[in-house]
Motif scaffolding. Structure first.
Motif: not given
Length: 217
Positions: A96-99, A104-107, A207-214
């Motif tokens: 996987d690739v993580y951005l 923005l606390e977003q991955v 990181p805890q609290g980060t929004d995750v978009i797949r």
């Protein structure tokens, strides 16, 4: 917030951008160019460097500048950290690739499918055979450097032309042009080729609290 996100999106786009050099050559020369590129990429096991990057518009105006540090280990592993003007991180663990955008606390997570793996930095982490079978390769020398220009054989790529500049066996620059005419130049310095790289650099802990978009393509 949307305007800020648009200005700062996508470390992957930063990792994927570069200015292409248009070259023409008969197929026999393209085959020889592919062999020369393979000779440079096959021995590459790891790569660590700092980078300076400039993104240019179609008329040559500077749209964005950035600098940071990158680590690459073959096969398939990459860490690309943009330090300024905004902090962003791209990590590939081979699957996987993580951005990650810490402000923005977003991955955003993308699978390592063909489209993602064909971004310029990730291309370097793959096999030379796959690379030369998916692109027409052309070669020229300029100012003592060896320039290899790759033209995708498929339309499903993030760029139209990609050039790799080598000083001897060492990659020193990436240039690309995308379908919008946007061009990017990435210059590497403080380069270590085939040195020891800590494998944990290619593991990304969200990181805890980060929004995750797949995302899927």
């Amino acid at each position: 917030m949307r305007h800020t996100h648009t200005r700062r999106t996508s470390s992957l786009a930063l990792a994927a951008s570069a200015l292409g050099l248009t070259l023409s050559a008969p197929n026999v020369w393209a085959n020889e160019a592919a062999e020369r590129l393979t000779e440079r990429l096959d021995p590459l096991e790891s790569y660590h460097a700092t980078f300076e990057q400039k993104i240019l518009g179609g008329s040559g105006e500077r749209l964005q500048s950035a600098h940071g540090e990158m680590w690459l280990s073959r096969p398939g592993m990459l860490r690309w950290e943009v330090e300024a003007p905004y902090s962003q991180v791209v990590v590939s663990d081979g699957s996987d690739v993580y951005l990650y955008d810490p402000d923005l606390e977003q991955v955003t997570i993308q699978a390592m499918d063909n489209r993602v793996s064909h971004t310029p930095a990730l291309l370097l982490s793959g096999s030379a055979a796959d690379l030369t079978s998916s692109y027409d390769v052309f070669y020229e020398q300029e100012d003592g450097g060896d320039i290899f220009t790759l033209i995708p054989s498929s339309a499903d790529t993030l760029f139209e032309e990609l050039s790799m500049v080598f000083n001897g066996q060492t990659l020193t620059e990436l240039w690309m042009m995308d379908s919008t005419g946007q061009r990017t130049a990435i210059t590497f310095s403080n380069i270590t080729r085939n040195g020891n790289i800590d494998r944990s650099l290619f593991d990304f802990d969200i990181p805890q609290g980060t929004d995750v978009i797949r995302e899927t393509f």
